[in-house]
Scaffold this motif. Structure first.
Motif, PDB file in Angstrom:
ATOM      1  N   GLY A 221       0.795  -1.216   0.000  1.00 21.82           N
ATOM      2  CA  GLY A 221       0.000   0.000   0.000  1.00 21.82           C
ATOM      3  C   GLY A 221       0.827   1.264   0.000  1.00 21.82           C
ATOM      4  O   GLY A 221       0.388   2.305   0.502  1.00 21.82           O
ATOM      5  N   ARG A 222       2.013   1.225  -0.582  1.00 23.74           N
ATOM      6  CA  ARG A 222       2.848   2.420  -0.653  1.00 23.74           C
ATOM      7  C   ARG A 222       3.727   2.368  -1.897  1.00 23.74           C
ATOM      8  O   ARG A 222       4.066   1.290  -2.390  1.00 23.74           O
ATOM      9  N   VAL A 223       4.082   3.544  -2.396  1.00 14.36           N
ATOM     10  CA  VAL A 223       4.948   3.672  -3.562  1.00 14.36           C
ATOM     11  C   VAL A 223       6.357   3.960  -3.083  1.00 14.36           C
ATOM     12  O   VAL A 223       6.596   4.964  -2.407  1.00 14.36           O
ATOM     13  N   ARG A 224       7.285   3.068  -3.384  1.00 15.72           N
ATOM     14  CA  ARG A 224       8.670   3.255  -2.945  1.00 15.72           C
ATOM     15  C   ARG A 224       9.247   4.540  -3.546  1.00 15.72           C
ATOM     16  O   ARG A 224       9.117   4.786  -4.739  1.00 15.72           O
ATOM     17  N   VAL A 225       9.887   5.348  -2.699  1.00 20.07           N
ATOM     18  CA  VAL A 225      10.464   6.615  -3.144  1.00 20.07           C
ATOM     19  C   VAL A 225      11.849   6.333  -3.720  1.00 20.07           C
ATOM     20  O   VAL A 225      12.833   6.225  -3.003  1.00 20.07           O
ATOM     21  N   GLU A 226      11.911   6.179  -5.035  1.00 19.98           N
ATOM     22  CA  GLU A 226      13.185   5.977  -5.721  1.00 19.98           C
ATOM     23  C   GLU A 226      13.480   7.179  -6.614  1.00 19.98           C
ATOM     24  O   GLU A 226      14.482   7.841  -6.486  1.00 19.98           O
ATOM     25  N   HIS A 227      12.565   7.458  -7.521  1.00 16.57           N
ATOM     26  CA  HIS A 227      12.685   8.631  -8.372  1.00 16.57           C
ATOM     27  C   HIS A 227      11.300   8.965  -8.881  1.00 16.57           C
ATOM     28  O   HIS A 227      10.429   8.105  -8.981  1.00 16.57           O
ATOM     29  N   LEU A 228      11.101  10.200  -9.178  1.00 13.10           N
ATOM     30  CA  LEU A 228       9.805  10.658  -9.673  1.00 13.10           C
ATOM     31  C   LEU A 228       9.798  10.506 -11.181  1.00 13.10           C
ATOM     32  O   LEU A 228      10.497  11.230 -11.871  1.00 13.10           O
ATOM     33  N   SER A 229       9.048   9.556 -11.675  1.00 14.24           N
ATOM     34  CA  SER A 229       9.068   9.319 -13.118  1.00 14.24           C
ATOM     35  C   SER A 229       7.660   9.131 -13.635  1.00 14.24           C
ATOM     36  O   SER A 229       6.765   8.704 -12.920  1.00 14.24           O
ATOM     37  N   GLU A 230       7.468   9.420 -14.861  1.00 13.27           N
ATOM     38  CA  GLU A 230       6.164   9.263 -15.478  1.00 13.27           C
ATOM     39  C   GLU A 230       5.770   7.791 -15.522  1.00 13.27           C
ATOM     40  O   GLU A 230       4.599   7.444 -15.441  1.00 13.27           O
ATOM     41  N   ASN A 231       6.771   6.889 -15.615  1.00 15.22           N
ATOM     42  CA  ASN A 231       6.477   5.465 -15.663  1.00 15.22           C
ATOM     43  C   ASN A 231       5.925   4.963 -14.329  1.00 15.22           C
ATOM     44  O   ASN A 231       5.180   3.999 -14.294  1.00 15.22           O
ATOM     45  N   PRO A 372      14.164  13.750  -1.741  1.00 15.79           N
ATOM     46  CA  PRO A 372      13.853  14.274  -3.074  1.00 15.79           C
ATOM     47  C   PRO A 372      12.365  14.150  -3.386  1.00 15.79           C
ATOM     48  O   PRO A 372      11.701  13.221  -2.946  1.00 15.79           O
ATOM     49  N   PHE A 373      11.857  15.106  -4.111  1.00 19.32           N
ATOM     50  CA  PHE A 373      10.482  15.100  -4.611  1.00 19.32           C
ATOM     51  C   PHE A 373       9.427  15.147  -3.499  1.00 19.32           C
ATOM     52  O   PHE A 373       8.280  14.742  -3.706  1.00 19.32           O
ATOM     53  N   TYR A 374       9.834  15.633  -2.319  1.00 21.80           N
ATOM     54  CA  TYR A 374       8.866  15.706  -1.220  1.00 21.80           C
ATOM     55  C   TYR A 374       7.685  16.613  -1.585  1.00 21.80           C
ATOM     56  O   TYR A 374       6.545  16.356  -1.208  1.00 21.80           O
ATOM     57  N   ARG A 375       7.955  17.677  -2.333  1.00 21.42           N
ATOM     58  CA  ARG A 375       6.911  18.648  -2.661  1.00 21.42           C
ATOM     59  C   ARG A 375       5.814  18.063  -3.547  1.00 21.42           C
ATOM     60  O   ARG A 375       4.734  18.648  -3.664  1.00 21.42           O
ATOM     61  N   VAL A 398      13.057  11.025  10.409  1.00 18.30           N
ATOM     62  CA  VAL A 398      13.107  11.201   8.958  1.00 18.30           C
ATOM     63  C   VAL A 398      12.781   9.887   8.250  1.00 18.30           C
ATOM     64  O   VAL A 398      12.132   9.881   7.203  1.00 18.30           O
ATOM     65  N   ASP A 399      13.205   8.752   8.836  1.00 19.82           N
ATOM     66  CA  ASP A 399      12.873   7.461   8.231  1.00 19.82           C
ATOM     67  C   ASP A 399      11.365   7.243   8.218  1.00 19.82           C
ATOM     68  O   ASP A 399      10.811   6.715   7.252  1.00 19.82           O
ATOM     69  N   ARG A 403       8.722   6.807   4.845  1.00 17.19           N
ATOM     70  CA  ARG A 403       7.662   5.806   4.660  1.00 17.19           C
ATOM     71  C   ARG A 403       6.302   6.484   4.534  1.00 17.19           C
ATOM     72  O   ARG A 403       5.469   6.065   3.728  1.00 17.19           O
ATOM     73  N   LYS A 404       6.085   7.541   5.325  1.00 19.68           N
ATOM     74  CA  LYS A 404       4.826   8.279   5.228  1.00 19.68           C
ATOM     75  C   LYS A 404       4.674   8.874   3.835  1.00 19.68           C
ATOM     76  O   LYS A 404       3.571   8.881   3.264  1.00 19.68           O
ATOM     77  N   LEU A 405       5.763   9.368   3.273  1.00 20.55           N
ATOM     78  CA  LEU A 405       5.725   9.931   1.927  1.00 20.55           C
ATOM     79  C   LEU A 405       5.367   8.863   0.894  1.00 20.55           C
ATOM     80  O   LEU A 405       4.666   9.138  -0.080  1.00 20.55           O
ATOM     81  N   GLU A 406       5.832   7.647   1.126  1.00 27.63           N
ATOM     82  CA  GLU A 406       5.497   6.556   0.226  1.00 27.63           C
ATOM     83  C   GLU A 406       3.998   6.271   0.254  1.00 27.63           C
ATOM     84  O   GLU A 406       3.390   5.974  -0.779  1.00 27.63           O
ATOM     85  N   TYR A 407       3.391   6.355   1.444  1.00 29.46           N
ATOM     86  CA  TYR A 407       1.941   6.202   1.546  1.00 29.46           C
ATOM     87  C   TYR A 407       1.219   7.371   0.850  1.00 29.46           C
ATOM     88  O   TYR A 407       0.198   7.174   0.184  1.00 29.46           O
TER      89      TYR A 407
END
Length: 438
Positions: A221-231, A372-375, A398-399, A403-407
């Motif tokens: 139920g979360r998107v791993r924060v690796e890079h912000l990509s259209e894919n 990165p890409f928090y905004r 911060v950790d 994880r919250k950002l991934e949610y």
């Protein structure tokens, strides 16, 4: 064969039967047949047996049609919200069918149609009992089975609860268990042409094949924060149809809630004033929709601190068992009553009922430096409650923020009315249990 062997064989056969029955009950056809029998047919039979003074024939027809519609609508909502990751069928059943039966009764009331309240009540009770029993049985005896093409992710995936993994080292091994859906990292350079040809043929034949990243995202139920990509997101803007409708729904419902809850506002305000010195309403600048700042309102739940009381970041981040929380504050935070003044923020368009929680300016600036890409989370309106709140609660490092950002990213990616319905149901559970409230 000794007694222990007989018992072992008997237990194994019983478990096999239980798993097969759970698989059968998991099918939509089986669930709907049971729902109609318990929720539609049984109430009619019981009404005919116990009703001494039968109503008009129209009442029977309307009640039969109404309970059938309520069962089907409730089942549709139930299926929609429980397919989402992290869903709990037991906490979703009653709200789903309570809403569907309420809608049908409201329609009957507006149209002034005759119906039997007793028949509706029995139908609602039997339907919810059927789905609660069914969900309990399926959850106990049915586990998702998936085939894994690559062993690289096996250790990581094995930690995800509720899933049984079968690792396939070759296409020949995968062919022996063609009933299992396949999970594969389609970008793996080690995949090889043999696997690629096999996966293409299996896809043509109708076998379900998942990408590893997508299945992990779905299960956790979360998107791993690796890079912000259209894919990763398909497109970088949320649903353009639901977003405007949600704004009107938020404004109207907030206006109604402000009027209806005004007596509660006065009671809570008096309690806070008597409990500790300081203002009743806590005001704070937060980072909001599209990166614009706004003043957020809450009922004060902490003691008033001195202007130079320490590190601004640490003070903005609520800790577990924070000593600054007042006696009244512990209750209103646990039940989320402290968030009610934000109804005004919703009414004027600064917030929504559901969305990522708005952060303070100091924490937001800090997170933007660290992550990165928090905004990107500001692409939707912040909310009183959200996917991260029902899954994780408050953060203290911060950790935790990562994880919250991934949610939050998962919510943006799956921005829809059904996601909001599910989060709303889970929020009600949090309010009654206190889970996630700190």
């Amino acid at each position: 064969m000794n007694t222990l062997s007989h018992l072992a064989v008997g237990t194994e056969q019983q478990d096999r039967f239980s798993r097969r029955l759970a698989d059968a009950l998991f099918r939509i056809r089986s669930q709907l047949i049971g729902a109609i029998l318990f929720g539609v047919v049984a109430p009619v039979i019981l009404r005919g047996q116990f009703e001494r003074l039968p109503d008009q024939i129209a009442s029977y027809d309307n009640s039969l049609f109404g309970t059938l519609c309520a069962v089907l609508i409730g089942y549709m909502v139930f299926r929609k919200v429980t397919v989402l990751p992290g869903s709990n069928a037991f906490t979703s059943i009653t709200p789903a069918f309570l809403s569907s039966y309420g809608i049908i009764i409201a329609i009957f009331f507006i149209l002034r149609l005759d119906y039997s309240r007793a028949q509706f009540l029995v139908s609602f009770a039997l339907t919810t009992c059927w789905f609660i029993a069914l969900s309990y049985y399926v959850a106990r005896f049915r586990e998702a089975n998936l085939g894994l093409v690559s062993s690289e992710k096996l250790k990581e995936l094995a930690s995800i609860p509720g899933v049984s993994w079968v690792n396939f080292a070759s296409p020949e091994a995968a062919s022996k268990q063609r009933h299992l859906p396949l999970v594969v990292n389609l970008r793996d350079p080690k995949l090889g042409p043999e696997w690629e040809r096999y996966l293409a043929e299996e896809a043509i034949a109708g076998r379900v094949i998942y990408n590893t990243k997508q299945i992990v995202e779905s299960l956790e139920g979360r998107v791993r924060v690796e890079h912000l990509s259209e894919n990763s997101f398909g497109h970088l803007a949320p649903d353009s149809i639901y977003a405007p409708a949600k704004r009107y729904i938020d404004a109207i419902s907030a206006a109604v809630a402000l009027v209806l809850l005004s007596p509660l506002f006065l009671i809570v305000a008096a309690w806070i004033k008597l409990d500790s010195p300081g203002p009743v309403i806590f005001r704070q600048e937060r980072m909001g929709y599209r990166g614009k700042t706004f003043t957020m309102f809450k009922f004060r739940s902490m003691t008033v601190r001195a202007p130079d009381a320490g590190d601004e970041r640490k003070l903005d981040m609520t800790q577990n068992d924070d000593q600054r929380i007042t006696r009244s504050g512990r209750f209103i935070r646990k039940t989320r009553i402290d968030e009610l003044p934000q109804l005004w923020n919703i009414f004027i368009g600064e917030m929504s009922w559901i969305g990522p929680r708005p952060e303070t300016l100091s924490l937001s600036s800090w997170y933007e430096e660290e992550i990165p890409f928090y905004r990107y989370r500001h692409i939707v309106r912040p909310g009183i409650t959200g996917w991260a709140q029902v899954k994780q609660g408050h953060v203290t490092s911060v950790d935790d923020v990562r994880r919250k950002l991934e949610y939050d990213f998962y919510y943006v990616k799956h921005f829809s009315v059904w996601t909001d319905v599910f989060i709303g149901i889970q929020t009600v559970r949090v309010m009654f249990t206190g889970l996630g409230a700190k």
